[in-house]
Design a protein around this motif. Sequence first.
Motif, PDB file in Angstrom:
ATOM      1  N   ALA A  93       0.823  -1.208   0.000  1.00  0.00           N
ATOM      2  CA  ALA A  93       0.000   0.000   0.000  1.00  0.00           C
ATOM      3  C   ALA A  93       0.859   1.260   0.000  1.00  0.00           C
ATOM      4  O   ALA A  93       0.556   2.238  -0.697  1.00  0.00           O
ATOM      5  CB  ALA A  93      -0.931  -0.008   1.207  1.00  0.00           C
ATOM      6  N   LEU A  94       1.937   1.240   0.781  1.00  0.00           N
ATOM      7  CA  LEU A  94       2.834   2.403   0.812  1.00  0.00           C
ATOM      8  C   LEU A  94       3.481   2.616  -0.551  1.00  0.00           C
ATOM      9  O   LEU A  94       3.589   3.753  -1.033  1.00  0.00           O
ATOM     10  CB  LEU A  94       3.906   2.213   1.885  1.00  0.00           C
ATOM     11  N   THR A  95       3.889   1.533  -1.194  1.00  0.00           N
ATOM     12  CA  THR A  95       4.497   1.628  -2.523  1.00  0.00           C
ATOM     13  C   THR A  95       3.504   2.194  -3.524  1.00  0.00           C
ATOM     14  O   THR A  95       3.849   3.074  -4.334  1.00  0.00           O
ATOM     15  CB  THR A  95       4.980   0.241  -2.989  1.00  0.00           C
ATOM     16  N   ILE A  96       2.274   1.703  -3.483  1.00  0.00           N
ATOM     17  CA  ILE A  96       1.237   2.216  -4.398  1.00  0.00           C
ATOM     18  C   ILE A  96       0.995   3.701  -4.150  1.00  0.00           C
ATOM     19  O   ILE A  96       0.937   4.510  -5.084  1.00  0.00           O
ATOM     20  CB  ILE A  96      -0.075   1.430  -4.222  1.00  0.00           C
ATOM     21  N   ARG A  97       0.855   4.067  -2.890  1.00  0.00           N
ATOM     22  CA  ARG A  97       0.547   5.467  -2.562  1.00  0.00           C
ATOM     23  C   ARG A  97       1.665   6.404  -2.989  1.00  0.00           C
ATOM     24  O   ARG A  97       1.410   7.522  -3.465  1.00  0.00           O
ATOM     25  CB  ARG A  97       0.292   5.604  -1.053  1.00  0.00           C
ATOM     26  N   ARG A  98       2.908   5.965  -2.852  1.00  0.00           N
ATOM     27  CA  ARG A  98       4.036   6.796  -3.271  1.00  0.00           C
ATOM     28  C   ARG A  98       4.043   6.998  -4.779  1.00  0.00           C
ATOM     29  O   ARG A  98       4.380   8.081  -5.263  1.00  0.00           O
ATOM     30  CB  ARG A  98       5.353   6.162  -2.820  1.00  0.00           C
ATOM     31  N   ARG A  99       3.704   5.958  -5.536  1.00  0.00           N
ATOM     32  CA  ARG A  99       3.723   6.047  -6.996  1.00  0.00           C
ATOM     33  C   ARG A  99       2.476   6.725  -7.565  1.00  0.00           C
ATOM     34  O   ARG A  99       2.556   7.442  -8.562  1.00  0.00           O
ATOM     35  CB  ARG A  99       3.870   4.658  -7.600  1.00  0.00           C
ATOM     36  N   LYS A 100       1.328   6.480  -6.939  1.00  0.00           N
ATOM     37  CA  LYS A 100       0.058   6.981  -7.479  1.00  0.00           C
ATOM     38  C   LYS A 100      -0.434   8.251  -6.790  1.00  0.00           C
ATOM     39  O   LYS A 100      -1.375   8.889  -7.272  1.00  0.00           O
ATOM     40  CB  LYS A 100      -1.023   5.905  -7.376  1.00  0.00           C
ATOM     41  N   GLY A 101       0.172   8.590  -5.663  1.00  0.00           N
ATOM     42  CA  GLY A 101      -0.257   9.777  -4.943  1.00  0.00           C
ATOM     43  C   GLY A 101      -1.493   9.571  -4.092  1.00  0.00           C
ATOM     44  O   GLY A 101      -1.935  10.479  -3.393  1.00  0.00           O
ATOM     45  N   ARG A 102      -2.054   8.372  -4.144  1.00  0.00           N
ATOM     46  CA  ARG A 102      -3.253   8.065  -3.357  1.00  0.00           C
ATOM     47  C   ARG A 102      -3.439   6.554  -3.336  1.00  0.00           C
ATOM     48  O   ARG A 102      -2.827   5.825  -4.123  1.00  0.00           O
ATOM     49  CB  ARG A 102      -4.495   8.718  -3.968  1.00  0.00           C
ATOM     50  N   LEU A 103      -4.313   6.088  -2.465  1.00  0.00           N
ATOM     51  CA  LEU A 103      -4.739   4.694  -2.458  1.00  0.00           C
ATOM     52  C   LEU A 103      -6.191   4.560  -2.895  1.00  0.00           C
ATOM     53  O   LEU A 103      -6.582   3.562  -3.500  1.00  0.00           O
ATOM     54  CB  LEU A 103      -4.605   4.105  -1.044  1.00  0.00           C
ATOM     55  N   GLU A 104      -6.996   5.557  -2.602  1.00  0.00           N
ATOM     56  CA  GLU A 104      -8.427   5.474  -2.815  1.00  0.00           C
ATOM     57  C   GLU A 104      -8.781   5.432  -4.302  1.00  0.00           C
ATOM     58  O   GLU A 104      -8.148   6.069  -5.133  1.00  0.00           O
ATOM     59  CB  GLU A 104      -9.134   6.664  -2.158  1.00  0.00           C
ATOM     60  N   ASN A 105      -9.820   4.654  -4.597  1.00  0.00           N
ATOM     61  CA  ASN A 105     -10.448   4.624  -5.926  1.00  0.00           C
ATOM     62  C   ASN A 105      -9.531   4.166  -7.051  1.00  0.00           C
ATOM     63  O   ASN A 105      -9.705   4.564  -8.207  1.00  0.00           O
ATOM     64  CB  ASN A 105     -11.037   6.006  -6.275  1.00  0.00           C
TER      65      ASN A 105
ATOM     66  N   LEU B  38      -9.799  -2.924  -0.007  1.00  0.00           N
ATOM     67  CA  LEU B  38     -11.240  -2.683   0.081  1.00  0.00           C
ATOM     68  C   LEU B  38     -11.543  -1.646   1.160  1.00  0.00           C
ATOM     69  O   LEU B  38     -12.437  -0.804   0.990  1.00  0.00           O
ATOM     70  CB  LEU B  38     -11.984  -3.985   0.360  1.00  0.00           C
ATOM     71  N   ALA B  39     -10.811  -1.699   2.273  1.00  0.00           N
ATOM     72  CA  ALA B  39     -11.007  -0.706   3.332  1.00  0.00           C
ATOM     73  C   ALA B  39     -10.704   0.699   2.837  1.00  0.00           C
ATOM     74  O   ALA B  39     -11.319   1.679   3.282  1.00  0.00           O
ATOM     75  CB  ALA B  39     -10.134  -1.040   4.535  1.00  0.00           C
ATOM     76  N   MET B  40      -9.765   0.805   1.884  1.00  0.00           N
ATOM     77  CA  MET B  40      -9.374   2.110   1.344  1.00  0.00           C
ATOM     78  C   MET B  40     -10.116   2.447   0.052  1.00  0.00           C
ATOM     79  O   MET B  40      -9.689   3.296  -0.729  1.00  0.00           O
ATOM     80  CB  MET B  40      -7.859   2.137   1.109  1.00  0.00           C
ATOM     81  N   ASN B  41     -11.237   1.775  -0.175  1.00  0.00           N
ATOM     82  CA  ASN B  41     -12.145   2.076  -1.303  1.00  0.00           C
ATOM     83  C   ASN B  41     -11.523   1.842  -2.676  1.00  0.00           C
ATOM     84  O   ASN B  41     -11.819   2.566  -3.632  1.00  0.00           O
ATOM     85  CB  ASN B  41     -12.662   3.520  -1.207  1.00  0.00           C
TER      86      ASN B  41
ATOM     87  N   LEU C  90      -7.195  -7.304 -16.507  1.00  0.00           N
ATOM     88  CA  LEU C  90      -6.229  -6.198 -16.464  1.00  0.00           C
ATOM     89  C   LEU C  90      -6.721  -4.950 -17.189  1.00  0.00           C
ATOM     90  O   LEU C  90      -6.043  -3.919 -17.160  1.00  0.00           O
ATOM     91  CB  LEU C  90      -4.892  -6.631 -17.077  1.00  0.00           C
ATOM     92  N   GLN C  91      -7.867  -5.023 -17.818  1.00  0.00           N
ATOM     93  CA  GLN C  91      -8.376  -3.892 -18.592  1.00  0.00           C
ATOM     94  C   GLN C  91      -8.473  -2.643 -17.708  1.00  0.00           C
ATOM     95  O   GLN C  91      -9.161  -2.620 -16.698  1.00  0.00           O
ATOM     96  CB  GLN C  91      -9.760  -4.218 -19.159  1.00  0.00           C
ATOM     97  N   ASP C  92      -7.715  -1.611 -18.088  1.00  0.00           N
ATOM     98  CA  ASP C  92      -7.734  -0.307 -17.409  1.00  0.00           C
ATOM     99  C   ASP C  92      -7.329  -0.380 -15.933  1.00  0.00           C
ATOM    100  O   ASP C  92      -7.706   0.483 -15.131  1.00  0.00           O
ATOM    101  CB  ASP C  92      -9.112   0.367 -17.537  1.00  0.00           C
ATOM    102  N   ALA C  93      -6.555  -1.375 -15.562  1.00  0.00           N
ATOM    103  CA  ALA C  93      -6.085  -1.469 -14.171  1.00  0.00           C
ATOM    104  C   ALA C  93      -5.011  -0.422 -13.891  1.00  0.00           C
ATOM    105  O   ALA C  93      -4.180  -0.115 -14.752  1.00  0.00           O
ATOM    106  CB  ALA C  93      -5.538  -2.859 -13.889  1.00  0.00           C
ATOM    107  N   ASP C  94      -5.026   0.115 -12.672  1.00  0.00           N
ATOM    108  CA  ASP C  94      -3.987   1.055 -12.231  1.00  0.00           C
ATOM    109  C   ASP C  94      -2.787   0.331 -11.646  1.00  0.00           C
ATOM    110  O   ASP C  94      -1.658   0.829 -11.711  1.00  0.00           O
ATOM    111  CB  ASP C  94      -4.548   1.994 -11.155  1.00  0.00           C
ATOM    112  N   VAL C  95      -3.046  -0.832 -11.049  1.00  0.00           N
ATOM    113  CA  VAL C  95      -2.005  -1.609 -10.376  1.00  0.00           C
ATOM    114  C   VAL C  95      -2.184  -3.070 -10.754  1.00  0.00           C
ATOM    115  O   VAL C  95      -3.304  -3.601 -10.696  1.00  0.00           O
ATOM    116  CB  VAL C  95      -2.086  -1.471  -8.842  1.00  0.00           C
ATOM    117  N   VAL C  96      -1.083  -3.715 -11.145  1.00  0.00           N
ATOM    118  CA  VAL C  96      -1.103  -5.145 -11.446  1.00  0.00           C
ATOM    119  C   VAL C  96      -0.187  -5.832 -10.447  1.00  0.00           C
ATOM    120  O   VAL C  96       1.029  -5.625 -10.449  1.00  0.00           O
ATOM    121  CB  VAL C  96      -0.636  -5.427 -12.884  1.00  0.00           C
ATOM    122  N   MET C  97      -0.790  -6.629  -9.580  1.00  0.00           N
ATOM    123  CA  MET C  97      -0.051  -7.284  -8.514  1.00  0.00           C
ATOM    124  C   MET C  97       0.019  -8.776  -8.820  1.00  0.00           C
ATOM    125  O   MET C  97      -0.977  -9.488  -8.750  1.00  0.00           O
ATOM    126  CB  MET C  97      -0.776  -7.040  -7.177  1.00  0.00           C
ATOM    127  N   MET C  98       1.205  -9.255  -9.163  1.00  0.00           N
ATOM    128  CA  MET C  98       1.390 -10.663  -9.473  1.00  0.00           C
ATOM    129  C   MET C  98       1.728 -11.440  -8.205  1.00  0.00           C
ATOM    130  O   MET C  98       2.335 -10.914  -7.281  1.00  0.00           O
ATOM    131  CB  MET C  98       2.510 -10.844 -10.508  1.00  0.00           C
TER     132      MET C  98
END
Length: 314
Positions: free
Chosen positions: A145-157, A180-183, A214-222
């Motif tokens: 989550a921290l990695t995503i937030r740093r790269r995307k600027g947010r976690l929500e939506n 899911l908790a972070m919407n 994967l269509q229009d995904a913001d994050v792909v977690m393998m």
Amino acid sequence: MLPYPHRHLLALEGLEPPYIADLLDLAESYALLNRSGKTQRDLLKGRTLINLFFEDSTRTRTSFELAGKRLGADIVNMTVSTSSVNKGETLLDTAATLNAMHCDLLVVRHAQSGAPALLSRKVDAAVINAGDGTHEHPTQALLDALTIRRRKGRLENLVVAICGDVAHSRVARSNIHLLLAMNCRVRLVGPPTLMPAEATRLGVEVFHDMKAGLQDADVVMMLRLQKERMAGGLIPSAREYFRFYGLDAAKLAVARPDAIVMHPGPMNRGVEIDSAIADDPARSVIGEQVEMGVAVRMAVLDILSRNARRNARL
């Protein structure tokens, strides 16, 4: 910062968004501190952290060790293969032994779901779940989550696709609860044989086709294929698995152009992910995940030790 409401960190299921955000904010401060080359050697001075790993680990155990040392704790790494556990000692007897040593923080990885929770009821130390069976791996989801937030600027939506061996993945379960908790909109992508039976009840979308998932995904977690937990016959072959579910450029092309690629490690290159994608500096954040692991675990040790001090004053 809100007072953390628990004595231990055993799971993310049920942890409310404000506490998740506080943990990530503190971890962010430690990430910046680590990059500056500075440490806080006195924060856990005089406290003892025991790493008790009943399963093999490189990233998690090493990052907990580094986190503890950077905060000034005394670290003990217990090697289960040479301990009394290997001679037949029960988990409860091990708990009694550790409790007699008066450690302050106990990091536990175990093959059985619920083992850290059991230990938490038998020891005075704060217990941190470093992965139990197929249940949860909370610090991995926090570092993701921290990695995503740093790269995307947010976690929500965000749209997050979690792909591969979901059925056997404690990483997936912790990430599902957190995201899911972070919407976030969470998709599980993989063959039917590697989907958990409760998938449709988790509040996620399930796909058995990679490009659709994967269509229009913001994050792909393998996810890693956890062959050690498989009964056999769940996938036809590694080659066939990569053909349909391994991440390559063609499959990633349907995600958003700025989508990031993640993997908790260790990776099976050419099975779950193509090397060109794993090593792509523009898309892959796998190295950053490892870096954020130390920062997140520093934050967790910090918060749980604060709780212990607060409770001792009451």
